[in-house]
Design a protein around this motif. Structure first.
Motif, short mmCIF file in Angstrom:
data_model
loop_
_atom_site.label_atom_id
_atom_site.label_comp_id
_atom_site.label_asym_id
_atom_site.label_seq_id
_atom_site.Cartn_x
_atom_site.Cartn_y
_atom_site.Cartn_z
N ALA A 167 0.83 -1.21 0.00
CA ALA A 167 0.00 0.00 0.00
C ALA A 167 0.86 1.26 0.00
CB ALA A 167 -0.92 0.00 1.22
N GLY A 168 1.95 1.23 0.77
CA GLY A 168 2.84 2.39 0.81
C GLY A 168 3.42 2.71 -0.56
N LEU A 169 3.77 1.66 -1.32
CA LEU A 169 4.32 1.88 -2.66
C LEU A 169 3.24 2.32 -3.65
CD1 LEU A 169 6.73 -1.19 -2.89
CD2 LEU A 169 7.33 1.19 -2.43
N GLU A 170 2.06 1.72 -3.55
CA GLU A 170 0.99 2.05 -4.49
C GLU A 170 0.55 3.51 -4.40
OE1 GLU A 170 -2.43 -0.46 -4.83
OE2 GLU A 170 -1.25 -2.30 -4.55
N TYR A 171 0.58 4.08 -3.19
CA TYR A 171 0.00 5.42 -3.01
C TYR A 171 1.03 6.47 -2.62
CZ TYR A 171 -4.32 2.98 -3.61
OH TYR A 171 -5.32 2.21 -4.17
N ALA A 172 2.32 6.16 -2.79
CA ALA A 172 3.37 7.11 -2.43
C ALA A 172 3.25 8.41 -3.22
CB ALA A 172 4.74 6.48 -2.65
N GLU A 173 2.92 8.31 -4.50
CA GLU A 173 2.81 9.51 -5.33
C GLU A 173 1.54 10.31 -5.06
OE1 GLU A 173 3.34 8.85 -9.48
OE2 GLU A 173 5.20 7.72 -9.25
N ASP A 174 0.63 9.74 -4.31
CA ASP A 174 -0.66 10.39 -4.05
C ASP A 174 -0.70 11.11 -2.71
OD1 ASP A 174 -2.03 9.45 -6.46
OD2 ASP A 174 -1.86 7.47 -5.53
N TYR A 230 8.96 11.76 5.17
CA TYR A 230 9.68 11.01 4.13
C TYR A 230 9.77 9.52 4.48
CZ TYR A 230 12.96 10.82 0.15
OH TYR A 230 13.57 10.58 -1.07
N VAL A 231 8.87 9.08 5.35
CA VAL A 231 8.85 7.69 5.79
C VAL A 231 7.57 7.03 5.29
CG1 VAL A 231 8.92 6.11 7.74
CG2 VAL A 231 10.14 8.30 7.87
N THR A 232 7.71 5.99 4.49
CA THR A 232 6.55 5.21 4.07
C THR A 232 6.96 3.78 3.77
OG1 THR A 232 4.52 5.29 2.75
CG2 THR A 232 6.60 5.61 1.56
N ALA A 233 5.97 2.87 3.84
CA ALA A 233 6.17 1.44 3.58
C ALA A 233 7.19 0.82 4.53
CB ALA A 233 6.59 1.21 2.12
N HIS A 234 7.23 1.32 5.75
CA HIS A 234 8.26 0.92 6.71
C HIS A 234 7.66 0.25 7.94
CE1 HIS A 234 11.91 0.93 9.03
NE2 HIS A 234 11.34 1.62 9.98
N PRO A 235 8.18 -0.92 8.36
CA PRO A 235 7.79 -1.52 9.63
C PRO A 235 8.74 -1.08 10.74
CG PRO A 235 8.99 -3.12 8.32
CD PRO A 235 9.00 -1.84 7.54
#
Length: 245
Positions: A167-174, A230-235
């Motif tokens: 999900a983090g990768l799919e919506y990073a640009e949004d 600047y943090v996304t898709a991160h556990p």
């Protein structure tokens, strides 16, 4: 979090309640979502007594209609949906994987993994309408490493991390950031189990103590804040150093 709106699932106790309180302390209006009505209303009362704004929405996170109504409640009452903590989860017991009942497998995966997916399914479109937002899912140290005796829980939490990354990768640009917290042993009703040897747990924790719900809540609020822009898709591990061993 001033003038932002938040949803926290599994907010009737433990980590969810602590996060709902922290969001409110930072100025957010909070939808307290849970299947347990009494505990959810207690969380609302605590937030209001502390000067915050909150409302309870009874929600079964495994039910598509319930989750849709939960998101609608946030948008209709607070004008938007800005931050979310998809936290609801269960632990059905401790058994070898060959002894697991199919009903226990299904029940746990439905809440812990399907519940997060349904949340994302409805939360993301609401955030897209308002230009973005931030979501944190509750995984676990059991989403990063294996543990014997809780194969269904381990599988569900590994799934949460995979879902978070996708999900983090799919919506990073949004403008939507999706992260996860991975708590270690935290003092909550879920860990208050006679089969859990807390002394042994502490012995294998580098910081030599159990964590507190507020320590996880602090990590969730930071991940949802502009300070983590600047943090996304991160556990993110919140485990006293356990998975680093």
């Amino acid at each position: 979090m001033d003038s932002k709106s938040a949803i926290v699932t599994g907010a009737s106790s433990g980590i969810g309640r602590a996060t709902a309180r922290r969001f409110a302390e930072e100025g957010a209006s909070v939808v307290v979502a849970d299947l347990v009505e009494e505990g959810g209303n207690d969380t609302v009362d605590i937030i209001e007594d502390e000067g915050g704004e909150a409302m309870f929405v009874q929600t079964d996170v495994t039910n598509d209609d319930d989750v849709s109504k939960m998101v609608d409640a946030a948008v209709e009452n607070y004008g938007s949906l800005d931050v979310v903590h998809n936290n609801a989860g269960i632990l059905t017991g401790f058994d070898p994987l060959t002894d697991l009942d199919e009903s226990d497998w299904d029940a746990l995966l439905n809440v812990n993994l399907k519940g997060v997916w349904l949340g994302l399914k409805h939360e993301i479109p609401a955030m897209l309408e308002d230009g973005g937002g931030a979501i944190v899912n509750t995984a676990s140290e059991a989403g990063l490493v294996g543990f014997p005796g809780i194969a269904n829980y381990v599988a569900s939490k590994h799934g949460v991390i995979g879902l978070t990354r996708a999900a983090g990768l799919e919506y990073a640009e949004d403008g939507i950031r999706v992260n996860a917290v991975c708590p270690g042993p935290i003092e909550t009703p879920m860990t208050d189990d006679p089969s859990v040897d807390s002394k042994e747990v502490v012995e294998y924790t580098p910081m030599r103590r159990m964590g507190q719900p507020e320590e996880v809540a602090n990590a969730v609020v930071w991940l949802c804040s502009d300070e983590a822009s600047y943090v996304t898709a991160h556990p993110l591990s919140v485990d006293g150093g356990r998975v680093a061993q």
